[in-house]
Design a protein around this motif. Sequence first.
Motif, short mmCIF file in Angstrom:
data_model
loop_
_atom_site.label_atom_id
_atom_site.label_comp_id
_atom_site.label_asym_id
_atom_site.label_seq_id
_atom_site.Cartn_x
_atom_site.Cartn_y
_atom_site.Cartn_z
N GLU A 19 61.02 -2.38 62.67
CA GLU A 19 60.27 -3.43 62.24
C GLU A 19 60.09 -4.69 63.11
O GLU A 19 59.14 -5.23 63.10
CB GLU A 19 60.72 -4.04 60.79
N GLY A 20 61.33 -4.90 63.81
CA GLY A 20 61.40 -5.85 64.98
C GLY A 20 62.26 -6.81 64.80
O GLY A 20 62.28 -7.74 65.79
N MET A 21 63.15 -6.84 63.79
CA MET A 21 63.95 -7.84 63.82
C MET A 21 64.92 -7.73 64.97
O MET A 21 65.41 -6.82 65.17
CB MET A 21 64.82 -7.62 62.51
N LEU A 168 72.24 -9.36 74.26
CA LEU A 168 71.00 -8.94 74.00
C LEU A 168 70.92 -8.68 72.39
O LEU A 168 70.09 -7.86 71.69
CB LEU A 168 70.96 -7.49 74.37
N TRP A 169 71.91 -9.34 71.51
CA TRP A 169 71.73 -9.07 70.42
C TRP A 169 71.80 -10.46 69.62
O TRP A 169 72.55 -11.59 69.98
CB TRP A 169 73.23 -8.42 69.78
N ASP A 170 71.06 -10.58 68.49
CA ASP A 170 71.04 -11.81 68.00
C ASP A 170 72.19 -12.20 67.19
O ASP A 170 73.32 -11.63 67.07
CB ASP A 170 69.96 -11.67 66.75
N VAL A 171 72.15 -13.68 66.63
CA VAL A 171 73.60 -14.17 66.01
C VAL A 171 74.12 -13.29 64.92
O VAL A 171 75.07 -13.38 64.45
CB VAL A 171 73.35 -15.72 65.67
N LEU A 176 68.50 -6.73 67.87
CA LEU A 176 68.31 -7.10 69.26
C LEU A 176 67.60 -8.28 69.36
O LEU A 176 66.75 -8.72 68.39
CB LEU A 176 67.59 -5.97 69.91
N THR A 177 67.94 -9.08 70.40
CA THR A 177 67.05 -10.16 70.81
C THR A 177 65.88 -9.96 71.19
O THR A 177 65.50 -8.47 71.54
CB THR A 177 67.65 -11.09 71.77
N HIS A 226 76.09 -14.21 57.73
CA HIS A 226 75.32 -12.88 58.09
C HIS A 226 76.67 -11.78 57.63
O HIS A 226 76.04 -11.03 56.67
CB HIS A 226 75.21 -12.58 59.61
N LEU A 227 77.82 -11.69 58.06
CA LEU A 227 78.56 -10.55 57.40
C LEU A 227 78.93 -10.63 56.01
O LEU A 227 78.78 -9.48 55.40
CB LEU A 227 80.00 -10.87 58.34
N VAL A 228 79.18 -11.81 55.38
CA VAL A 228 79.46 -11.65 53.99
C VAL A 228 78.31 -11.54 53.33
O VAL A 228 78.63 -10.41 52.45
CB VAL A 228 80.19 -13.16 53.50
#
Length: 277
Positions: A19-21, A168-171, A176-177, A226-228
């Motif tokens: 999807e592109g996230m 290369l990864w988002d927060v 991916l960025t 994000h994780l929780v």
Amino acid sequence: MEMNAPYTSFAAVGDSFTEGMSDRLPDGSYRGWADLLAARLAARTPGFRYANLAVRGKLIGQIVQEQVPAAAALRPDIITLVGGLNDTLRPKCDMGRVRALLSDAVEQLAPACEQLVLMRSPGREGPVMERFRPRMEELFAHVDELAERHGALVVDLYGAPVLGDQRLWDVDRLHLTAAGHRRVAEAVWQTLGLDPQEDWRAPLPPAVRPRWAASRTADLRFARQHLVPWIGRRLTGRSSGDGRSGAHYSAEHGRAFWVGPADGSTAPVHEWRRVED
């Protein structure tokens, strides 16, 4: 040397990765590697058509049920299928069922296109990924087997160390960025036999090690934001993709639709428009 492959249409099937996230555009939508690849293919082929059916959070069973028949009905030159990884990250996962569903997807898609493309998704380092790595590698081994059996291509992102680089990864540490998506687009481009434009495996410059306090602050922010929530969705059976359809899928009509360059030219694509059947 570039292979003689006049690709005129491309359909993408999968989850958030396709999807592109998190390659977010100014209007809040996502672009991602599939859109980037489609734009490059369109720039070399008049009348090019594209359909992205991928939806964040989808499990392989949902992909098979909701996206695979729609993509097969389009009968494009290229279909990309990336799925099953969300299943492996669930607390409980029946890998036999995942393999069977992935086989079902490939058996439907391979005869419906000129070239089916599968992927070994990029890996990450860290304790969370280490827990699920055996499942991931079992999935990727099955991807290789299916590709050999059905004449599909495999893009081996898992075997590229640079794609494990946290820069290369988002927060959220799950997507991916924009720079990461560009590398994936180049990887698929080259796997299709098209002339390389860059070395997508090239390592990044040496990183500056962050201070301990900054790292801990980032870890706490990641866990809280994000994780929780991600763990909560896994435990309750909810998904970020609940109620969503692919960008180029009409829920009203129950089928996918094509888009093409808005200006109809083969110049670099900045905007897509729906192509009426």
